[in-house]
Structure formats: C-alpha cells, structure tokens
Design a protein around this motif. Sequence first.
Motif, PDB file in Angstrom:
ATOM      1  N   TRP A  67     103.987 -26.726  24.439  1.00  9.16           N
ATOM      2  CA  TRP A  67     103.956 -27.778  23.436  1.00  9.16           C
ATOM      3  C   TRP A  67     105.517 -28.272  22.957  1.00  9.16           C
ATOM      4  CZ3 TRP A  67     100.687 -31.295  22.144  1.00  9.16           C
ATOM      5  CH2 TRP A  67     100.845 -32.311  21.085  1.00  9.16           C
ATOM      6  N   ARG A  68     106.203 -27.397  22.827  1.00  9.24           N
ATOM      7  CA  ARG A  68     107.670 -27.292  22.170  1.00  9.24           C
ATOM      8  C   ARG A  68     108.805 -27.530  23.242  1.00  9.24           C
ATOM      9  NH1 ARG A  68     109.010 -25.074  17.160  1.00  9.24           N
ATOM     10  NH2 ARG A  68     111.264 -24.307  18.248  1.00  9.24           N
ATOM     11  N   GLU A  69     108.184 -27.534  24.645  1.00  5.51           N
ATOM     12  CA  GLU A  69     108.916 -27.921  25.556  1.00  5.51           C
ATOM     13  C   GLU A  69     109.451 -29.629  25.663  1.00  5.51           C
ATOM     14  OE1 GLU A  69     107.607 -26.458  29.398  1.00  5.51           O
ATOM     15  OE2 GLU A  69     107.556 -24.273  28.351  1.00  5.51           O
ATOM     16  N   GLN A  70     108.631 -30.272  24.956  1.00 10.84           N
ATOM     17  CA  GLN A  70     108.663 -31.859  24.771  1.00 10.84           C
ATOM     18  C   GLN A  70     109.971 -31.932  23.933  1.00 10.84           C
ATOM     19  OE1 GLN A  70     104.920 -33.996  23.901  1.00 10.84           O
ATOM     20  NE2 GLN A  70     104.402 -32.033  23.027  1.00 10.84           N
ATOM     21  N   PRO A  71     110.956 -32.824  24.552  1.00 10.70           N
ATOM     22  CA  PRO A  71     112.346 -33.150  23.819  1.00 10.70           C
ATOM     23  C   PRO A  71     111.921 -33.628  22.281  1.00 10.70           C
ATOM     24  CG  PRO A  71     112.488 -33.690  26.039  1.00 10.70           C
ATOM     25  CD  PRO A  71     110.965 -33.298  25.882  1.00 10.70           C
ATOM     26  N   GLY A  72     112.562 -32.850  21.408  1.00  9.48           N
ATOM     27  CA  GLY A  72     112.305 -33.249  19.970  1.00  9.48           C
ATOM     28  C   GLY A  72     110.964 -32.491  19.289  1.00  9.48           C
TER      29      GLY A  72
END
Length: 275
Positions: free
Chosen positions: A96-101
């Motif tokens: 999930w946290r690999e999405q930029p921002g």
Amino acid sequence: MTITDAQAHIWAPETPDRPWLPGGRSFAHGDQYTVDELLAEMAGAGVDQVVLVPPSFEGDRNDVCLAAARQYPDKFRVMGRITITDPESRGLLATWREQPGMLGIRLSFSRGAADNWLSDGTADWVWAQAAAGGVPIMVFAPDKLDLIDEIAAAHPDVRLVMDHLGMRTDVRDERMDAVIDDLVKLARHDNVAVKASCLASNVSEQYPFPSLHGRIRRVVDAFEPRRVFWGSDITRLDCTYDEYRRLFVDELGFLSPGDLEWIMGRGVREWLGWQ
C-alpha cells in the motif's frame, strides 16, 4: 515549528463518469473543494503541510488526493480509502505504501452498513494485514471505543489514530465529556493516538472556545503530546482555519513550546512515517 494538519478533505465534483455514493450529496461539504483552495487557506493560516483524507461521500477513491500529493510532495500526503468488503482488497496492504504519497488508510464506521463492520467481523482481516504491511490506520468509530480498545489490545503492532477524539458531528458542549471519558481509557495502549480535529464545531462558543481548553488538556494529559495530533477538517470547521490553529498555539497556556511542536505536526509525521 512546522505545522502539519492531520486531516483535510479535497474532492472533485460528482459527474456521470465519477459518481459519488448513493445519498452522498446529503452529507457532502459542498460540490467540490480543490487543492488550490486548500493551498490558499494554508497560506493564510500559516499551515505548512496537510494529511489529505479522501471524503467518504466520493466512495473509495484516492485519485484526487494522490494527484495533489504528487503535484505538491512537500505539502501533502494521503491516508487513503480501501474497500474492506471486497475480497480483492485483502492483498493490497502489503504494498500500500509503495503508492507515491500514500501513508496509510482511513476507515469510517459511522453510517449505513459500515456502522456494524467492527462488530460483525467484516473489518477483522484489516488489523493484522495493516500491521504486517506497516500501514497506519486512521479510524472514525464514534460510539465504538470499547471495540477499538479490544482491537488495540489484540493487535499491538498496528498504529491507530482515533479521529475527532471519537466524537460524532452532533455531539456538542457537555455531551463531549462522556466521549472523552471513554477515549482516555485508550491511552493505556501505546499503539493508539488521537486526532484533535474539528473540535470547534463541537461547542456553541466562538473563538477562543474556553470550554475546549480543559477538555483538550484532559486528552493531552492522558495521551501525552506525542500522541495528540492537531487537525482541522477544514471544510467542516465552524471557525476560520487561522482561529483553529491559534486555539492551540496561542490559547492553551498549559502547552510548552516542546508540547506544541509535537501536537502541531511532529507527532503525526512520525506516527505515519512522513519522511
């Protein structure tokens, strides 16, 4: 001191190609609220950064907020929405946290079918997967703080933030005290923090909101400054953005400069991993 607002919404208009939830217009804060409008308000109030939370009436969409975070990476990060009733969502939190921002997720258990998801098992899968993926969760669960207490104890590795001190939007004045009674019980869990957001809309007073001072102090005394996060929910505020900032910075004399540094931004950035 870098001031970071722990919650604001931005959203796009409803269109045939981008419909809102059925009935969403009945609880929307307006037809739209753009990133440019928010940036102007931030400049006027001396707010440096904002954690963007997609509003529930748009449905489980993150596109507008993620676009703002990509365009202004020094200003915005996102706590996104996820469809916890969709089996395909169960594989998303690992990356999930690999999405930029993107920093984490925000879950609401306050209206419609979602009002029962904490007690009927629907949300059970989220906590362990969020902990495994290092995904913090902001939770709006009014009237369900006893269930959050159980979840926090069972999943000590998941970081939880209780939105709006657990207050429903219609809780006002002396009715706040019973909610705070339940909220401060959660302070025993090191994995629970609280968002002191939009509280000016829970009282019948004008700035400087004297009845809020003691209530905020009680929360800070319980959770300590590192786990209390200032947030506006600006599109629902019953005062100006600057007044809500000044309530904490100028009016709460019991807060030291070090306390304010944590409450006004450092705490939420560290809790969510905003690098």
